[in-house]
Design an enzyme around this catalytic site. Structure first.
Site, PDB file in Angstrom:
ATOM      1  N   VAL A 127      -7.080   8.572  -1.870  1.00 17.16           N
ATOM      2  CA  VAL A 127      -5.685   8.170  -2.014  1.00 17.16           C
ATOM      3  C   VAL A 127      -4.786   9.058  -1.158  1.00 17.16           C
ATOM      4  CG1 VAL A 127      -3.726   8.166  -3.627  1.00 17.16           C
ATOM      5  CG2 VAL A 127      -5.883   7.088  -4.284  1.00 17.16           C
ATOM      6  N   GLU A 128      -5.058  10.352  -1.175  1.00 13.92           N
ATOM      7  CA  GLU A 128      -4.178  11.292  -0.482  1.00 13.92           C
ATOM      8  C   GLU A 128      -4.231  11.174   1.034  1.00 13.92           C
ATOM      9  OE1 GLU A 128      -1.892  13.160  -1.611  1.00 13.92           O
ATOM     10  OE2 GLU A 128      -2.261  13.051  -3.758  1.00 13.92           O
TER      11      GLU A 128
END
Length: 337
Positions: A127-128
């Site tokens: 996600v990051e």
């Protein structure tokens, strides 16, 4: 934790023009009206070399695009359907499987040492930064100086992060001008801000540096350590779909990230888990605008831990769901071999 840049030739031209004008002086943060107080504080408090600090501020550059990014509306105006679509994609899942395959031994060791599932670590990094593909294009020193000195609404916070950054690079023997990250100064595979870097980054390969920017081994161990330090409970449920019964107390939904009601109390309000769980466990009830209508979820302690990484219930649900999708695909590939 996302960003954009103009082409390299245009950047070079813009830089050349800027150097030929008096506007260059405004980019020297050592001359900012808040700089003397900041320098005095960190020199006195941490025994920094004054010239070293001043030199860094002289080379830090104001980036208006950073301020513009901070001013843009965030996910608070985004539906869950749209938010989920950003992160739950076939390409990101496939990249997650590849990342897991490349770092299977490290992920297994992190899971064993910290009690955090490999898939959760992979989900967060996915996600990051898409597993390190999008770690950020702004120099961290530019981001922190710009927001610390020229973004009044959050000046205190970001000057504190600039202080933490100076400590971090001294402790780890890093070049303070070399690190790049997000427009908010977050760094590495897992996008740690400087205070989190100092508190939770670990030297997971024992090479003498905790480097989560360039070293995926340290990044994996550091994400696991972050979760462990924030109270991750090994083997416990993270989040489950909610089962509703009439009448439903709508005030129980989205009342806060921290679980304060027990499952028994939520049940009295018409909200139950679809799993057989200890009803004394504390949970939070959530209602999201999904692609096919409203979605109802019950988050438990581990869900709250994910929100300590990013204070958003949509973020936590996206990271969890990505972790499950990657785990399913990874284990399917392993089973076929």
């Amino acid at each position: 934790m996302l960003r954009k840049l103009i082409s390299s030739p245009l950047r070079c031209l813009a830089a050349a023009v800027a150097m030929s004008t008096p506007l260059l002086a405004s980019a020297d943060y050592s001359q900012h009206d808040k700089a003397a107080e900041f320098v005095d504080k960190v020199v006195e408090k941490h025994s920094f070399d004054r010239d070293w600090v001043v030199n860094i501020l002289q080379q830090a550059e104001k980036k208006q695009s950073i301020i513009d990014a901070m001013e843009r509306p965030a996910e608070s105006v985004m539906t869950w359907a749209r938010y989920r679509k950003i992160f739950i994609q076939d390409s990101r899942i496939k990249q997650g499987v590849k990342f897991w395959q490349e770092h299977a031994d490290t992920l297994a060791r992190a899971e064993k040492e910290f009690g955090v599932p490999a898939e959760m670590i992979v989900g967060i990094i996915g996600v990051e930064t898409r597993y390190g593909r999008n770690k950020g294009s702004y120099r961290v020193v530019d981001a922190l100086a710009t927001l610390g000195f020229d973004f009044p609404r959050r000046s205190t916070f970001f000057l504190g992060q600039l202080e933490q950054y100076l400590l971090m690079v001294r402790e780890q023997d890093f070049d303070p001008l070399s690190f790049k990250g997000s427009y908010a100064g977050a760094m590495g595979y897992g996008q740690f801000i400087p205070s989190s870097y100092r508190a939770y980054a670990v030297d997971f390969d024992d090479d003498g540096q905790a480097d989560i920017v360039n070293n995926p081994v340290d990044a994996i161990g550091s994400v696991a350590n972050y979760f462990a330090e924030h109270g991750w409970r090994k083997g416990e449920t993270v989040v489950t779909p909610a089962v509703l019964s009439e009448p439903v107390d709508e005030t129980l939904f989205n009342a806060g990230l921290k679980p304060v009601k027990t499952l028994a109390e939520l049940k009295l309000g018409g909200i139950s888990s679809n799993q057989a769980l200890d009803e004394s466990m504390k949970a939070t009830a959530m209602k999201f605008d999904g692609a096919k209508g409203d979605e109802y979820w019950v988050g438990l302690k581990n869900f709250y831990v994910i929100t300590r990484y990013n204070h958003s219930s949509m973020y936590a649900l996206a990271a969890h769901q990505l972790s499950q999708k990657v785990a399913e695909a990874y284990r399917s590939e392993v089973a076929q071999k």
